[in-house]
Design an enzyme around this catalytic site. Sequence first.
Site, mmCIF file in Angstrom:
data_model
loop_
_atom_site.group_PDB
_atom_site.id
_atom_site.type_symbol
_atom_site.label_atom_id
_atom_site.label_comp_id
_atom_site.label_asym_id
_atom_site.label_seq_id
_atom_site.Cartn_x
_atom_site.Cartn_y
_atom_site.Cartn_z
ATOM 1 N N PRO A 196 0.833 -1.207 0.000
ATOM 2 C CG PRO A 196 -0.868 -1.597 1.550
ATOM 3 C CD PRO A 196 0.450 -2.150 1.067
ATOM 4 C CB CYS A 197 1.614 3.453 -2.590
ATOM 5 S SG CYS A 197 0.092 3.568 -3.572
ATOM 6 C CD GLN A 198 -3.055 3.465 1.197
ATOM 7 O OE1 GLN A 198 -1.968 2.912 1.301
ATOM 8 N NE2 GLN A 198 -4.194 2.796 1.206
ATOM 9 C CD1 TRP A 257 5.472 4.846 0.770
ATOM 10 C CD2 TRP A 257 6.633 6.572 1.550
ATOM 11 N NE1 TRP A 257 6.110 4.435 1.904
ATOM 12 C CE2 TRP A 257 6.834 5.474 2.407
ATOM 13 C CE3 TRP A 257 7.264 7.788 1.840
ATOM 14 C CZ2 TRP A 257 7.645 5.540 3.527
ATOM 15 C CZ3 TRP A 257 8.072 7.863 2.963
ATOM 16 C CH2 TRP A 257 8.259 6.749 3.789
ATOM 17 C CG ASN A 295 4.813 1.828 -3.545
ATOM 18 O OD1 ASN A 295 4.166 2.840 -3.340
ATOM 19 N ND2 ASN A 295 4.904 0.842 -2.654
#
Length: 347
Positions: A85-87, A89, A125
């Site tokens: 999960p990339c929230q 960054w 990502n």
Amino acid sequence: MRKKSFKVIDFFCGAGGMTEGMKMAGMKVLAGIDIDEECRGTYEANHPEARFFLKDIKELRRTFLEKECGIERNDDTLVFIGCSPCQYWSTLNTDRGSSTKTRGLLDEFWRFVSYYRPGYVVIENVPGIQRREAESGLDKFCRRLDRQGYTIAAGILNAKNYGVPQSRKRFVLIASRIKQSISLPQPDKETNLADFIGIHNGFPMLQSGHRDDNDFMNTVSDLSEKNLRRLKLTPKNGGTRKAWKDDPELQLDAYKGKDDSFRDVYGRLRWDKPASTITTRFNGISNGRFAHPEEDRGLSLREGATLQTFGTDYFFECKGATAASKLIGNAVPPQLAYRIAKCICAE
């Protein structure tokens, strides 16, 4: 010479976009792992040959996969995918507090990479993970790969150049313990909206608020009376909210005197251009340039999934449109995943 048969473990699998792309390239996906219960139904419905594990990677023992999937250490044909999960960054993230728990997932992924030493490692990502590589742990992850003898190819790709009809910049890393050189996929010709959706592609004309109760899920969010008026005034095929900026009833206070700020909000897509990045809120016209090029409505759930390059038979088992749009927006586009897989398969 006999072609290798690759085996894949898809960590943080979500709706299965990366799994779908790997399968398209002929790889055998053994399992998908995710902490989100919402992913289970969709993943299992579309990938019945793979096992889905509802697990928190932080609590998962490394030996779990040996026991449950029968994989072995130092397997040259084993591929580990880590699209965490990339929230935290993401440049779109406005609440870093709630996404802090996603910060250290590269370290958790490394526990499995270092133990199994698969032939290949893939990461996808947001670009922020590279821009802030010291804080994200990416630099440490790459140093560890290097010490373990992996060759690395990494960089920022825009999905619009890889068979995906949307501008979607992503950091991609492919590492190989087998090859002395490996490369990222080569860009293709840019694809546009008209290549994927529209009446000519089998998508019927719809109205705001249309609901589909079948598996096609061509559901469209309802528009308020005022938003419908705004959209009717927005020029077809690429128009913006500037068309009604001088209407005191329709102009929003937040945008008064700010015509060049958030220019895509309430905008229409263009047939001859890639779509904007399909986010988790792509089905709302106030969340970006997500209005249909001609019809007075936002994108349907199925149109969003199609712009992510999921096939029209890909089933999303969700409790409501919000859950479905989140799964769709967070997914890795299968066509991008396919091109990554082809780099691994290439001899």
